[in-house]
Every structure is written in C-alpha cells, then in structure tokens.
Design a protein around this motif. Structure first.
Motif, PDB file in Angstrom:
ATOM      1  N   GLN A   1       0.827  -1.194   0.000  1.00  0.00           N
ATOM      2  CA  GLN A   1       0.000   0.000   0.000  1.00  0.00           C
ATOM      3  C   GLN A   1       0.866   1.249   0.000  1.00  0.00           C
ATOM      4  O   GLN A   1       0.584   2.213  -0.711  1.00  0.00           O
ATOM      5  CB  GLN A   1      -0.920  -0.003   1.221  1.00  0.00           C
ATOM      6  CG  GLN A   1      -1.996  -1.060   1.168  1.00  0.00           C
ATOM      7  CD  GLN A   1      -2.770  -1.160   2.474  1.00  0.00           C
ATOM      8  OE1 GLN A   1      -2.441  -0.516   3.467  1.00  0.00           O
ATOM      9  NE2 GLN A   1      -3.808  -1.975   2.467  1.00  0.00           N
ATOM     10  N   THR A   2       1.943   1.236   0.770  1.00  0.00           N
ATOM     11  CA  THR A   2       2.840   2.386   0.825  1.00  0.00           C
ATOM     12  C   THR A   2       3.502   2.620  -0.530  1.00  0.00           C
ATOM     13  O   THR A   2       3.573   3.755  -1.002  1.00  0.00           O
ATOM     14  CB  THR A   2       3.923   2.178   1.895  1.00  0.00           C
ATOM     15  OG1 THR A   2       3.277   1.931   3.139  1.00  0.00           O
ATOM     16  CG2 THR A   2       4.815   3.388   2.015  1.00  0.00           C
TER      17      THR A   2
ATOM     18  N   GLN B   1       0.996   4.087  -2.900  1.00  0.00           N
ATOM     19  CA  GLN B   1       0.762   5.497  -2.624  1.00  0.00           C
ATOM     20  C   GLN B   1       1.912   6.357  -3.146  1.00  0.00           C
ATOM     21  O   GLN B   1       1.702   7.430  -3.694  1.00  0.00           O
ATOM     22  CB  GLN B   1       0.573   5.721  -1.130  1.00  0.00           C
ATOM     23  CG  GLN B   1      -0.734   5.182  -0.604  1.00  0.00           C
ATOM     24  CD  GLN B   1      -0.825   5.255   0.914  1.00  0.00           C
ATOM     25  OE1 GLN B   1       0.162   5.546   1.591  1.00  0.00           O
ATOM     26  NE2 GLN B   1      -1.998   4.988   1.449  1.00  0.00           N
ATOM     27  N   GLN B   2       3.152   5.868  -2.981  1.00  0.00           N
ATOM     28  CA  GLN B   2       4.300   6.604  -3.497  1.00  0.00           C
ATOM     29  C   GLN B   2       4.264   6.662  -5.015  1.00  0.00           C
ATOM     30  O   GLN B   2       4.594   7.691  -5.611  1.00  0.00           O
ATOM     31  CB  GLN B   2       5.599   5.963  -3.020  1.00  0.00           C
ATOM     32  CG  GLN B   2       5.871   6.172  -1.553  1.00  0.00           C
ATOM     33  CD  GLN B   2       7.128   5.450  -1.091  1.00  0.00           C
ATOM     34  OE1 GLN B   2       7.686   4.636  -1.803  1.00  0.00           O
ATOM     35  NE2 GLN B   2       7.568   5.767   0.126  1.00  0.00           N
TER      36      GLN B   2
ATOM     37  N   GLN C   1       1.579   6.568  -6.899  1.00  0.00           N
ATOM     38  CA  GLN C   1       0.521   7.498  -7.280  1.00  0.00           C
ATOM     39  C   GLN C   1       0.973   8.944  -7.097  1.00  0.00           C
ATOM     40  O   GLN C   1       0.689   9.802  -7.924  1.00  0.00           O
ATOM     41  CB  GLN C   1      -0.744   7.230  -6.460  1.00  0.00           C
ATOM     42  CG  GLN C   1      -1.466   5.969  -6.855  1.00  0.00           C
ATOM     43  CD  GLN C   1      -2.643   5.675  -5.942  1.00  0.00           C
ATOM     44  OE1 GLN C   1      -2.824   6.322  -4.916  1.00  0.00           O
ATOM     45  NE2 GLN C   1      -3.428   4.671  -6.314  1.00  0.00           N
ATOM     46  N   ALA C   2       1.694   9.208  -6.011  1.00  0.00           N
ATOM     47  CA  ALA C   2       2.202  10.562  -5.785  1.00  0.00           C
ATOM     48  C   ALA C   2       3.203  10.947  -6.867  1.00  0.00           C
ATOM     49  O   ALA C   2       3.201  12.081  -7.356  1.00  0.00           O
ATOM     50  CB  ALA C   2       2.847  10.658  -4.405  1.00  0.00           C
TER      51      ALA C   2
END
Length: 170
Positions: A79-80, A83-84, A86-87
């Motif tokens: 998940q982390t 998220q990275q 996507q950022a």
C-alpha cells in the motif's frame, strides 16, 4: 452416519497452542469475534509492521492475546509503495492547478531524492561488459544506488555481489 462439523482452525493447532487456548479460557478471557486483521507496529526508528490475518483474539480488562500467523509488513508495504507511485504519477503529470503541484513537490523531495535527466544519461553511458545485468539490478536494489555505481562496485570487487553491496552501503 453423519460426521461432526469440522473446524479448519482447530485441525491446524499443535499441542502447545491447544493448551494456551484452554489456559486463556481458564483465566476468564473471552474470545473476541469478527476480527479480520490485527496489525502490530514495532517501536524504534526503523519501525516495521506485523500483520495477522483472521486472528483468534482473546480479551480481558484491556489485555489482548492474539493467535494467528504473523506476517512481516503484510500488505502495508504494498500500500505504501502504491501510494508513493501514485504521488510520483501526480507529480509527473501536468496539472492545471499550479498551487497543488507546488505544495506536493517539497514533500516528495523530502522523502526521496528525485532522479534527474543528467543521472539517467550517465547511467546509460556506463560500460557493463563483463557484468551480469541481474547482478547489477540486485546490487542496485540492495544498496539503493544508481546503475552506474552498481556496475562500478561490481567491477571493483571482481563481480562479488556481497563485497559490492558492502562497499556501497558502508
């Protein structure tokens, strides 16, 4: 002859686990149902996570005992990383609102150094003859370095993976 209903979790229990569960009941701990996942955070600077999917949980006076298979990280690392990614995707894609993109730039720069075009150009220029590409990728992932540094370290250490990684990380 009808067979009694079988509980799959009970079949996997070893003798010590059966004794532990029986002791929990003797101590007056009640079983907590409908717990899907238990996540434990380890203390310290390089804190990690342990996740237990579908745990058996016992509770009494705010004290919990959890039975189940603990997995390091669980899906939290995935998940982390998602998220990275996507950022990074939002950072790379042009947006109409310049203020939101400008607000995200410092946070991304603080977490991970960005790779510039100059570094990419120098990575392509490195001579990789005599070095296996899988070895280079392994050194890059373990030492968190660029391709050129990994190739250089492998050549300096006669293609010895351990020494190459050690030379880059110490």
């Amino acid at each position: 002859m009808a067979s009694p209903p079988q509980q799959p979790r009970q079949q996997q229990q070893n003798r010590a686990e059966k004794k532990s569960r029986k002791m929990m009941q003797r101590l007056g701990m009640r079983q907590v149902t409908d717990i899907v996942r238990a996540t434990l955070k380890t203390p310290g600077q390089g804190s990690g996570y342990f996740a237990i999917d579908n745990p058996d949980v016992f509770e009494k006076n705010g004290t919990y005992v959890i039975f189940g298979e603990a997995r390091q990280g669980g899906n939290l690392q995935q998940q982390t990383s998602m998220q990275q990614a996507q950022a990074a995707q939002q950072f790379m894609s042009p947006t109409d609102g310049g203020d939101t993109a400008a607000a995200e730039i410092p946070s991304l720069a603080a977490e991970e150094p960005s790779v510039s075009d100059a570094t990419l150009a120098t990575d392509d220029a490195v001579d990789e003859t005599g070095v296996d590409s899988k070895d280079v990728e392994l050194v890059m992932s373990q030492a968190s370095c660029s391709r050129s540094k990994a190739v250089t370290a492998l050549k300096e250490n006669d293609n010895d993976l351990v020494n190459a990684i050690m030379s880059l990380t110490t």
